[in-house]
Scaffold this active site. Structure first.
Site, PDB file in Angstrom:
ATOM      1  N   GLN A   1      -2.261-116.242 -67.852  1.00  4.32           N
ATOM      2  CA  GLN A   1      -2.868-116.771 -66.633  1.00  4.32           C
ATOM      3  C   GLN A   1      -3.992-115.825 -66.188  1.00  4.32           C
ATOM      4  O   GLN A   1      -3.945-114.634 -66.445  1.00  4.32           O
ATOM      5  CB  GLN A   1      -1.816-116.866 -65.528  1.00  4.32           C
ATOM      6  CG  GLN A   1      -0.661-117.783 -65.890  1.00  4.32           C
ATOM      7  CD  GLN A   1       0.427-117.794 -64.812  1.00  4.32           C
ATOM      8  OE1 GLN A   1       0.218-117.349 -63.687  1.00  4.32           O
ATOM      9  NE2 GLN A   1       1.586-118.315 -65.165  1.00  4.32           N
TER      10      GLN A   1
ATOM     11  N   CYS B   1      -1.161-115.120 -51.697  1.00  2.00           N
ATOM     12  CA  CYS B   1      -2.469-114.882 -52.332  1.00  2.00           C
ATOM     13  C   CYS B   1      -3.460-115.968 -51.900  1.00  2.00           C
ATOM     14  O   CYS B   1      -4.412-116.261 -52.623  1.00  2.00           O
ATOM     15  CB  CYS B   1      -2.353-114.759 -53.842  1.00  2.00           C
ATOM     16  SG  CYS B   1      -1.618-116.190 -54.621  1.00  2.00           S
TER      17      CYS B   1
ATOM     18  N   ASP C   1      10.773-117.229 -63.184  1.00  3.37           N
ATOM     19  CA  ASP C   1       9.458-117.872 -63.236  1.00  3.37           C
ATOM     20  C   ASP C   1       9.611-119.242 -63.909  1.00  3.37           C
ATOM     21  O   ASP C   1      10.545-119.462 -64.680  1.00  3.37           O
ATOM     22  CB  ASP C   1       8.458-117.016 -64.042  1.00  3.37           C
ATOM     23  CG  ASP C   1       7.004-117.336 -63.705  1.00  3.37           C
ATOM     24  OD1 ASP C   1       6.399-116.607 -62.899  1.00  3.37           O
ATOM     25  OD2 ASP C   1       6.481-118.338 -64.238  1.00  3.37           O
TER      26      ASP C   1
ATOM     27  N   TYR D   1      -1.785-109.627 -63.239  1.00  2.00           N
ATOM     28  CA  TYR D   1      -2.158-109.635 -61.820  1.00  2.00           C
ATOM     29  C   TYR D   1      -2.315-108.202 -61.301  1.00  2.00           C
ATOM     30  O   TYR D   1      -1.397-107.608 -60.746  1.00  2.00           O
ATOM     31  CB  TYR D   1      -1.116-110.412 -61.008  1.00  2.00           C
ATOM     32  CG  TYR D   1      -1.161-111.888 -61.308  1.00  2.00           C
ATOM     33  CD1 TYR D   1      -2.032-112.728 -60.629  1.00  2.00           C
ATOM     34  CD2 TYR D   1      -0.366-112.446 -62.303  1.00  2.00           C
ATOM     35  CE1 TYR D   1      -2.107-114.084 -60.923  1.00  2.00           C
ATOM     36  CE2 TYR D   1      -0.429-113.800 -62.606  1.00  2.00           C
ATOM     37  CZ  TYR D   1      -1.303-114.607 -61.905  1.00  2.00           C
ATOM     38  OH  TYR D   1      -1.373-115.948 -62.204  1.00  2.00           O
TER      39      TYR D   1
HETATM   40  N1  SAH Z   1       4.377-111.348 -59.308  1.00  2.00           N
HETATM   41  C1  SAH Z   1       3.548-111.526 -60.468  1.00  2.00           C
HETATM   42  C2  SAH Z   1       2.443-112.541 -60.261  1.00  2.00           C
HETATM   43  C3  SAH Z   1       2.918-113.899 -59.830  1.00  2.00           C
HETATM   44  S1  SAH Z   1       1.743-115.159 -60.070  1.00  2.00           S
HETATM   45  C4  SAH Z   1       2.993-110.185 -60.915  1.00  2.00           C
HETATM   46  O1  SAH Z   1       3.135-109.178 -60.210  1.00  2.00           O
HETATM   47  O2  SAH Z   1       2.404-110.123 -61.996  1.00  2.00           O
HETATM   48  C5  SAH Z   1       2.697-116.562 -59.691  1.00  2.00           C
HETATM   49  C6  SAH Z   1       3.717-116.957 -60.759  1.00  2.00           C
HETATM   50  O3  SAH Z   1       4.477-118.046 -60.220  1.00  2.00           O
HETATM   51  C7  SAH Z   1       3.155-117.469 -62.073  1.00  2.00           C
HETATM   52  O4  SAH Z   1       3.694-116.718 -63.120  1.00  2.00           O
HETATM   53  C8  SAH Z   1       3.628-118.923 -62.189  1.00  2.00           C
HETATM   54  O5  SAH Z   1       4.013-119.263 -63.521  1.00  2.00           O
HETATM   55  C9  SAH Z   1       4.837-118.918 -61.288  1.00  2.00           C
HETATM   56  N2  SAH Z   1       5.202-120.190 -60.646  1.00  2.00           N
HETATM   57  C10 SAH Z   1       4.393-121.122 -60.110  1.00  2.00           C
HETATM   58  N3  SAH Z   1       5.125-122.078 -59.491  1.00  2.00           N
HETATM   59  C11 SAH Z   1       6.431-121.745 -59.659  1.00  2.00           C
HETATM   60  C12 SAH Z   1       7.669-122.317 -59.247  1.00  2.00           C
HETATM   61  N4  SAH Z   1       7.690-123.415 -58.510  1.00  2.00           N
HETATM   62  N5  SAH Z   1       8.816-121.687 -59.587  1.00  2.00           N
HETATM   63  C13 SAH Z   1       8.791-120.565 -60.335  1.00  2.00           C
HETATM   64  N6  SAH Z   1       7.660-119.961 -60.740  1.00  2.00           N
HETATM   65  C14 SAH Z   1       6.489-120.537 -60.407  1.00  2.00           C
END
Ligand code: SAH
Length: 349
Positions: A155, A291, A205, A160
């Site tokens: 992604q 975010c 996730d 991130y």
């Molecule tokens: N905390 C992470 C970044 C999170 S980005 C870090 O520090 O690197 C947001 C994440 O949420 C993504 O990986 C995406 O796949 C996940 N995501 C999106 N919608 C979701 C859902 N409904 N349930 C679980 N995961 C989800």
């Protein structure tokens, strides 16, 4: 293209794209436009020099080298991971400049492998072709964890970096705790906690690919990570029943892309914070992040206050944070301050 006021005073120079929601991206103030090539070279050099001034190094870690408007480069983000550099363009103007941008980095940072991407959403908005980065890997370190990530399938730019300072805090307070990392992506919060003494960590996730990378990195670092693939909104009650946890991280994706999505996003945050608090033990820490610039610290604080009241617990704010200093934003451009995080400690139930 030159931008002028109604009475023909020159404001500066901008990239214009009449098909895009953002029609003009101001690049230069004043009349002395140096030409496209000189402009971008000057900006990229200034961005690198600023990172060096702030104490960042282009060696083993992940850093944001160029941060869009914060580096006067609207439409361009560049992240470096060890010896890999990811150039992410999200405007027509920056996509057109790609050859110059790539040539700049090839010349200035010749030891770096360069990957280029233009995400599908941005491409659609700007009316340009997307670019999938070619497959490649990067190796870098953060919070005593060595990461190996793959481009092409990941992604954004692959990782991130904007949560780096928050992961440092989590690492600092991890010792002996059980950790629940919600919306974990590559599990970077969970891994930072485990590498810094957490008793256990569960990463959740909806992307099985993201969790595979998390697991591979855990194994490579000798860390015992647990993972759960699912939609947090659907399985939250089950997750709560696995707790309580000593530390809960709730870092959902952008829930409010714009102001008009605010109410829907606030409702989602009420749900997430309610369940996150239930999953957090007495004296446990809860980190909630947004975010979306449309949902800020004050929104998160207000919801935390309301949900704590309805659950009959007390919360103390331990930290209010955002993105790190390699993600600067112009003081007048609050959209650039998109990451809001708040860490609270729970007292009583
Ligand atoms: N905390 C992470 C970044 C999170 S980005 C870090 O520090 O690197 C947001 C994440 O949420 C993504 O990986 C995406 O796949 C996940 N995501 C999106 N919608 C979701 C859902 N409904 N349930 C679980 N995961 C989800």
């Amino acid at each position: 293209m030159q931008v002028v006021t109604e009475d023909q005073q020159c404001i500066g120079y901008a990239d214009i794209n009449t098909q895009a929601p953002i029609r003009a991206r101001l690049l230069w103030r004043g009349t002395d436009w140096p030409g496209d090539e000189a402009f971008i070279e000057e900006r990229l050099l200034a961005a690198i020099e600023r990172r060096l001034r702030l104490g960042y190094t282009f060696q083993a870690c992940g850093i944001r080298v160029v941060n869009g408007e914060g580096d006067d480069c609207s439409g361009l983000v560049v992240d470096a991971f060890g010896t890999s550099l990811v150039i992410d363009v999200y405007s027509r103007g920056m996509r057109d400049r790609l050859p110059v941008i790539e040539a700049f980095f090839r010349e200035r940072l010749p030891h770096m492998h360069i990957y280029t991407r233009c995400g599908e959403d941005a491409a659609r908005r700007e009316g340009i072709d997307p670019i999938d980065p070619v497959e490649g890997t990067a190796v870098f370190c953060e919070q005593a964890v060595r990461y190996e990530i793959t481009f092409g399938a990941g992604q954004k730019t692959g990782f991130y970096l904007d949560q780096r300072d928050n992961r440092r805090l989590v690492a600092q307070w991890a010792r002996g705790r059980t950790v629940l990392d919600l919306f974990s992506y590559h599990g970077a919060f969970a891994l930072s906690a485990l590498a810094n003494g957490a008793e256990s960590a569960l990463a959740v996730d909806s992307s099985s690919k993201a969790l595979e990378v998390a697991m591979a990195n855990a194994t490579a670092n000798g860390l015992e990570l647990e993972t759960c693939c699912g939609d947090v909104f659907d399985i939250f009650d089950d997750l709560v029943s696995l707790g309580p946890f000593d530390m809960v991280i709730c870092d959902p994706p952008k829930l409010a892309p714009g102001k008009r999505d605010r109410n829907k996003a606030l409702k989602a945050y009420r749900h997430l914070i309610d369940r996150s608090l239930k999953a957090t033990d007495d004296q446990g820490l809860l980190l909630v992040a947004s975010c979306s610039h449309a949902i800020d610290h004050e929104d998160l604080r207000t919801i935390l206050k309301q949900q704590a009241k309805s659950q009959g617990c007390l919360l103390d704010v331990i930290a209010i944070t955002g993105h790190p200093s390699d993600h600067p934003w112009p003081v007048g451009f609050t959209t650039g301050r998109y990451l809001s995080a708040i860490i609270v400690e729970k007292r009583g139930t």
